[in-house]
Motif scaffolding. Structure first.
Motif, mmCIF file in Angstrom:
data_model
loop_
_atom_site.group_PDB
_atom_site.id
_atom_site.type_symbol
_atom_site.label_atom_id
_atom_site.label_comp_id
_atom_site.label_asym_id
_atom_site.label_seq_id
_atom_site.Cartn_x
_atom_site.Cartn_y
_atom_site.Cartn_z
ATOM 1 N N PRO A 1 0.829 -1.206 0.000
ATOM 2 C CA PRO A 1 0.000 0.000 0.000
ATOM 3 C C PRO A 1 0.861 1.252 0.000
ATOM 4 O O PRO A 1 1.996 1.254 0.493
ATOM 5 C CB PRO A 1 -0.806 -0.131 1.305
ATOM 6 C CG PRO A 1 0.041 -1.010 2.179
ATOM 7 C CD PRO A 1 0.708 -1.972 1.250
ATOM 8 N N ALA A 2 0.343 2.317 -0.558
ATOM 9 C CA ALA A 2 1.069 3.585 -0.584
ATOM 10 C C ALA A 2 1.266 4.098 0.840
ATOM 11 O O ALA A 2 0.413 3.888 1.704
ATOM 12 C CB ALA A 2 0.283 4.615 -1.399
ATOM 13 N N PRO A 3 2.398 4.746 1.122
ATOM 14 C CA PRO A 3 2.592 5.303 2.463
ATOM 15 C C PRO A 3 1.603 6.432 2.717
ATOM 16 O O PRO A 3 1.059 7.032 1.792
ATOM 17 C CB PRO A 3 4.032 5.825 2.414
ATOM 18 C CG PRO A 3 4.287 6.106 0.964
ATOM 19 C CD PRO A 3 3.507 5.064 0.214
ATOM 20 N N THR A 4 1.363 6.695 3.971
ATOM 21 C CA THR A 4 0.481 7.801 4.345
ATOM 22 C C THR A 4 1.299 8.901 4.992
ATOM 23 O O THR A 4 2.384 8.666 5.518
ATOM 24 C CB THR A 4 -0.604 7.319 5.318
ATOM 25 O OG1 THR A 4 0.027 6.743 6.473
ATOM 26 C CG2 THR A 4 -1.494 6.277 4.658
ATOM 27 N N LEU A 5 0.767 10.109 4.943
ATOM 28 C CA LEU A 5 1.458 11.244 5.543
ATOM 29 C C LEU A 5 0.795 11.584 6.866
ATOM 30 O O LEU A 5 -0.370 11.966 6.913
ATOM 31 C CB LEU A 5 1.415 12.459 4.606
ATOM 32 C CG LEU A 5 2.188 13.678 5.125
ATOM 33 C CD1 LEU A 5 3.678 13.390 5.176
ATOM 34 C CD2 LEU A 5 1.920 14.892 4.241
ATOM 35 N N ASP A 6 1.545 11.431 7.940
ATOM 36 C CA ASP A 6 1.099 11.763 9.279
ATOM 37 C C ASP A 6 1.970 12.910 9.762
ATOM 38 O O ASP A 6 3.176 12.747 9.933
ATOM 39 C CB ASP A 6 1.237 10.534 10.188
ATOM 40 C CG ASP A 6 0.744 10.771 11.604
ATOM 41 O OD1 ASP A 6 1.040 11.850 12.161
ATOM 42 O OD2 ASP A 6 0.090 9.884 12.166
ATOM 43 N N LEU A 7 1.380 14.086 9.963
ATOM 44 C CA LEU A 7 2.179 15.263 10.317
ATOM 45 C C LEU A 7 2.887 15.090 11.652
ATOM 46 O O LEU A 7 4.021 15.571 11.820
ATOM 47 C CB LEU A 7 1.298 16.513 10.339
ATOM 48 C CG LEU A 7 0.771 16.983 8.982
ATOM 49 C CD1 LEU A 7 -0.097 18.222 9.155
ATOM 50 C CD2 LEU A 7 1.921 17.279 8.024
ATOM 51 N N GLU A 8 2.246 14.424 12.595
ATOM 52 C CA GLU A 8 2.904 14.213 13.882
ATOM 53 C C GLU A 8 4.125 13.315 13.716
ATOM 54 O O GLU A 8 5.185 13.568 14.307
ATOM 55 C CB GLU A 8 1.928 13.597 14.887
ATOM 56 C CG GLU A 8 2.534 13.438 16.278
ATOM 57 C CD GLU A 8 1.527 12.967 17.306
ATOM 58 O OE1 GLU A 8 1.954 12.602 18.414
ATOM 59 O OE2 GLU A 8 0.313 12.970 17.013
ATOM 60 N N GLU A 9 3.981 12.279 12.880
ATOM 61 C CA GLU A 9 5.139 11.428 12.582
ATOM 62 C C GLU A 9 6.218 12.234 11.870
ATOM 63 O O GLU A 9 7.403 12.152 12.205
ATOM 64 C CB GLU A 9 4.716 10.245 11.706
ATOM 65 C CG GLU A 9 5.878 9.389 11.214
ATOM 66 C CD GLU A 9 5.484 8.442 10.091
ATOM 67 O OE1 GLU A 9 6.282 8.285 9.148
ATOM 68 O OE2 GLU A 9 4.377 7.868 10.157
ATOM 69 N N SER B 1 -3.941 23.424 4.747
ATOM 70 C CA SER B 1 -3.013 24.365 5.370
ATOM 71 C C SER B 1 -2.228 23.646 6.451
ATOM 72 O O SER B 1 -2.774 22.825 7.190
ATOM 73 C CB SER B 1 -3.771 25.548 5.978
ATOM 74 O OG SER B 1 -4.430 26.293 4.972
ATOM 75 N N LEU B 2 -0.958 23.965 6.554
ATOM 76 C CA LEU B 2 -0.116 23.355 7.573
ATOM 77 C C LEU B 2 -0.350 24.054 8.903
ATOM 78 O O LEU B 2 -0.433 25.285 8.947
ATOM 79 C CB LEU B 2 1.360 23.490 7.172
ATOM 80 C CG LEU B 2 2.362 22.564 7.857
ATOM 81 C CD1 LEU B 2 2.171 21.131 7.381
ATOM 82 C CD2 LEU B 2 3.786 23.023 7.555
ATOM 83 N N PRO B 3 -0.472 23.306 9.994
ATOM 84 C CA PRO B 3 -0.616 23.960 11.304
ATOM 85 C C PRO B 3 0.523 24.939 11.558
ATOM 86 O O PRO B 3 1.678 24.674 11.199
ATOM 87 C CB PRO B 3 -0.578 22.788 12.287
ATOM 88 C CG PRO B 3 -1.066 21.613 11.500
ATOM 89 C CD PRO B 3 -0.564 21.833 10.104
#
Length: 349
Positions: free
Chosen positions: A150-158, A203-205
C-alpha cells in the motif's frame, strides 16, 4: 486518477522469442528486472511514486537533492493547475518556483548516502497551502521491496515529531520569483503565475511553519542554538572561498541551481573536516541526520562566495556533531545562504 503510471511489464523482447530477426540496436533486457518508475495521484493533494535509484540521482553529492527538487516541481505541476516548468506571471515574464528552504531528516541507518544503484524506493509528495506566493511540499521516502504494498500515508505528527528510523523526511518551501533586471540574479522579486491554484490544498498547522526557523537563521546565521550547554564548540571562524563554476552550478535559465549549494557547502566542509585531521573516506562515511538550508539570495555568474564554518560536538558524545555554514557574496557581503547539519561520524553509526 492515474498520472503517467508505468506499465509493470516493459515492452522488451520476451526470452522465448527468436532474436535473429530483431532489428539492430534493440536492447534485450530480461523482463524480470523491474526498472520502470510508476507515478499516480492520490486524491487531489498528493503524488505517489515508485522509483528505481539510478546513477543520475545517487552518490555523495547534490544529485539526490536535485531529484527531490524535481519531485516538488512535478507535484505542484500536477496538483496546482500551472506548469511550473514554463510558468509566466501576469505580464508574461517567466516566473520560477525557487527553493527558499530545504530540510532533510533521516536516521543513522537511513539517510541519503545510503541509496545506491537499483534500490527501489517509494515517495509520497504532498503540497500545502501557503498562499499565492509560496508553497510547502512534504516528501516521505522509504525503501520498497519487489512486491508492491500500500502507498505510504502522511502523518504530520510522525513527520515533525516522531520520525521513523526507516524513512527519510524532506520539507521544501518554495517561493515564486522573477527577475527585476534582465540577466541579473540580484534583487529577485516575488511574482506568481496567474493560473496557480492552491485553495484546495490543506493548510499546515502554524506550529510546523518553516517561517520561524528561517527567520531565526536569517537573524543568527545558523539554525543551531549556539548557547546550548549540550554542545561544545570545536571549530570557529573557518573560512574558505568558492568561485561560481558556470560549467556545473548554473541551471538552464541562468540562476545558480539550488542543489549546487549543497555541493558548494560540502566542499567547504570537507576542507574543515580535513583540517581537523580526518580522512576523506570518513567524510563519505558520515551520516547526515538533519540538514537545513535556507536561501536568502542568488549569486551572479561571476560571483566569488565566502563560506564561513563553525562546528560543535555534543557533550559526552563526540561522534555527534553540528556543522554550520554561512555563504556570503564577497563583492556585496550579502548573505546568500545559511546551512546547519547534524552529523553522526562513522564510529557511532
Amino acid at each position: 486518477m492515474k498520472l503517467a503510471v508505468a506499465e509493470r511489464k516493459p515492452a522488451f523482447v520476451r526470452p522465448t522469442q527468436r532474436t535473429d530477426s530483431v532489428e539492430p540496436n534493440v536492447c534485450l533486457i530480461p523482463t524480470t528486472h523491474v526498472i520502470g518508475d510508476a507515478c499516480e495521484m492520490l486524491g487531489a493533494s498528493s503524488i505517489y511514486r515508485r522509483v528505481t535509484v539510478k546513477p543520475a540521482m545517487s552518490g555523495h553529492n547534490s544529485l539526490f537533492v536535485g531529484q527531490i527538487g524535481d519531485w516538488t516541481w512535478d507535484a505542484v505541476t500536477a496538483l496546482c493547475g500551472t506548469n511550473v516548468f514554463n510558468a509566466t506571471n501576469a505580464s508574461g515574464a517567466p516566473t520560477y518556483l525557487a527553493f527558499y528552504y530545504f530540510h532533510m531528516r533521516g536516521s543513522p541507518t537511513f539517510h541519503p548516502s545510503r541509496f545506491t544503484f537499483g534500490d527501489r524506493i517509494e515517495v509520497l509528495s504532498t503540497p500545502f497551502n501557503f498562499g499565492s506566493e509560496s508553497i510547502l511540499t512534504l516528501h516521505k521516502i522509504r525503501k520498497q521491496g519487489q512486491d508492491e504494498g500500500p502507498a505510504p500515508t502522511l502523518d504530520l505528527e510522525e513527520f515533525y515529531e516522531s520520525p521513523r528510523g526507516d524513512c527519510l523526511y524532506v520539507e521544501t518551501f518554495n517561493r515564486w520569483i522573477a527577475r527585476s533586471r534582465e540577466k541579473s540574479n540580484q534583487d529577485l522579486i516575488r511574482s506568481s503565475p496567474v493560473d496557480f491554484k492552491y485553495a484546495h490544498l490543506s493548510s499546515l498547522p502554524e506550529r510546523y511553519s518553516p517561517r520561524l526557523v528561517c527567520s531565526y537563521a536569517r537573524n543568527h546565521h545558523t539554525f543551531h542554538d549556539a548557547q546550548s550547554p549540550d554542545y561544545v564548540c570545536l571549530a570557529d571562524g573557518f573560512e574558505t572561498e568558492y568561485r561560481i563554476d558556470i560549467t556545473r552550478d548554473v541551471n538552464a535559465v541562468g540562476l545558480i541551481y539550488f542543489a549546487s549549494y549543497f555541493s558548494i557547502i560540502d566542499g567547504a566542509l570537507l576542507k574543515l573536516w580535513k583540517s581537523l585531521g580526518r580522512s576523506a573516506q570518513s567524510f563519505l562515511n558520515r551520516a547526515v541526520l538533519d540538514h537545513k538550508l535556507c536561501y536568502f539570495g542568488n549569486a551572479d555568474l561571476d560571483s566569488v562566495l565566502k563560506i564561513t564554518l563553525k562546528s560543535w560536538q555534543k557533550a559526552g558524545e563526540p561522534g555527534h556533531e553540528v556543522f554550520n555554514a554561512t555563504v556570503q557574496d564577497c563583492a556585496t557581503a550579502q548573505t546568500i545562504a545559511v546551512c546547519t547539519m547534524h552529523v553522526l561520524s562513522e564510529g557511532d553509526i
